[in-house]
Design a protein around this motif. Sequence first.
Motif, short mmCIF file in Angstrom:
data_model
loop_
_atom_site.label_atom_id
_atom_site.label_comp_id
_atom_site.label_asym_id
_atom_site.label_seq_id
_atom_site.Cartn_x
_atom_site.Cartn_y
_atom_site.Cartn_z
N ARG A 152 -7.51 -23.20 -21.32
CA ARG A 152 -6.27 -22.46 -21.08
C ARG A 152 -5.11 -23.38 -20.75
O ARG A 152 -3.95 -23.08 -21.04
CB ARG A 152 -6.53 -21.47 -19.94
N ASN A 153 -5.41 -24.51 -20.14
CA ASN A 153 -4.37 -25.44 -19.74
C ASN A 153 -4.21 -26.63 -20.69
O ASN A 153 -3.58 -27.63 -20.34
CB ASN A 153 -4.65 -25.93 -18.31
N GLY A 154 -4.76 -26.49 -21.90
CA GLY A 154 -4.51 -27.47 -22.95
C GLY A 154 -5.27 -28.77 -22.85
O GLY A 154 -4.89 -29.77 -23.49
N GLY A 193 -1.28 -30.81 -11.27
CA GLY A 193 0.17 -30.80 -11.46
C GLY A 193 0.87 -32.00 -10.88
O GLY A 193 1.95 -32.40 -11.33
N ASP A 206 -4.68 -26.46 -9.91
CA ASP A 206 -3.28 -26.42 -10.38
C ASP A 206 -2.42 -27.40 -9.58
O ASP A 206 -1.65 -28.19 -10.14
CB ASP A 206 -2.70 -25.01 -10.23
N GLU A 252 -9.00 -22.52 -8.65
CA GLU A 252 -8.02 -22.82 -9.71
C GLU A 252 -6.65 -23.14 -9.12
O GLU A 252 -5.93 -23.99 -9.68
CB GLU A 252 -7.95 -21.66 -10.70
N LYS A 253 -6.30 -22.53 -8.01
CA LYS A 253 -5.04 -22.86 -7.36
C LYS A 253 -5.06 -24.31 -6.89
O LYS A 253 -4.07 -25.06 -7.05
CB LYS A 253 -4.78 -21.92 -6.18
N TYR A 288 -10.74 -22.58 -17.73
CA TYR A 288 -9.55 -23.15 -17.07
C TYR A 288 -8.99 -24.30 -17.90
O TYR A 288 -7.78 -24.37 -18.16
CB TYR A 288 -9.90 -23.65 -15.67
N TYR A 289 -9.85 -25.21 -18.30
CA TYR A 289 -9.37 -26.41 -19.00
C TYR A 289 -8.79 -26.08 -20.37
O TYR A 289 -7.75 -26.62 -20.77
CB TYR A 289 -10.49 -27.44 -19.10
N LYS A 291 -3.99 -35.03 -22.79
CA LYS A 291 -4.76 -34.87 -21.55
C LYS A 291 -6.18 -34.40 -21.87
O LYS A 291 -6.40 -33.56 -22.74
CB LYS A 291 -4.06 -33.91 -20.59
#
Length: 318
Positions: free
Chosen positions: A122-124, A314, A310, A306-307, A119-120, A97
């Motif tokens: 942290r989320n890989g 997701g 997500d 960020e929510k 954010y990015y 991703k």
Amino acid sequence: MKKRWMGAAALLGILTAAEAGGSFYFYRRTMKRNKVSVERTIKMAGTDWQQYFPIIEERRERLCSRRHEEVYVESFDGLRLHATWFPAKEQEKEITKAVICFHGYASCGMNDYVGLSDYYIRNGFSMLIVDERAHGKSQGEYVGFGCLDRKDALQWINWLTARCTGQVQILLHGISMGAATVLMTTGLTLPPQVKGVISDCAFTSPKEVFSHVLHSMYHLPAFPMIQISDHVNRKKAGYGLDECNAAREVKKAKVPALLIHGSADTFVPCRMCDQIYDNYAAEKKKLIVEGAAHAESYYKDRDAYEKAMDEFIGGIIK
């Protein structure tokens, strides 16, 4: 009587010359790279960035300490375009991703995305942070305002799919002019690796945002300045100011979108977000951040921003 007509004709000539001169002045300082002013743009946008400098600089240092690479592609019209590549993994064939980031007018990628990089990473996600044409380290004399940049976006998508193989899932994220870019890109034929777009404070078209700025900030009518600028831009930059309109292009969208805007944005009014949202043909979500000025939404309410990311990401990226 003859003298009166001559006087009226002379006055009309003076007014016409003044309108033309004003139009060319407006055009040069808005569209030509060497006339674009970061300070003037920040002042017009009205966002108080100084309060966010500590977190921006902290995240900039953290981002720049990561492994990265300066990369280039050639545009459809022969320009050398620049981006900074931050791979999430050592073996790039294992990257599943990635996000391609498009910045705002008068800025550059590494200014607008250091905050969101937290954010990015942290989320890989791997990050490809682009300098749009006529900005940063990318070539170009005239600003593309999304109309030309959407074609450049295809070049960056192709670069990323070649670099990371066909398994990579791609998200496009844009801020302001970059947001208009990613929305205009949805009107093009995209490869299946592109899973969705995030648009933060996009305008509908250069014509509409210029008309708004002339009226709200300079108290000037759009006619005939916009019409003259449009004519000049077709000859100089190769596109009309309403030739590509995000609110029209999204009627052809086939990928999901998250639209974000600040309720207190006076530079690009929130009604443009509503218009784009109403026209968006594919799955869509919207977040209006109360009290946020232009491009301020992430910093004004990071939790809500960020929510929303997500929930959106997701649903489209595994």
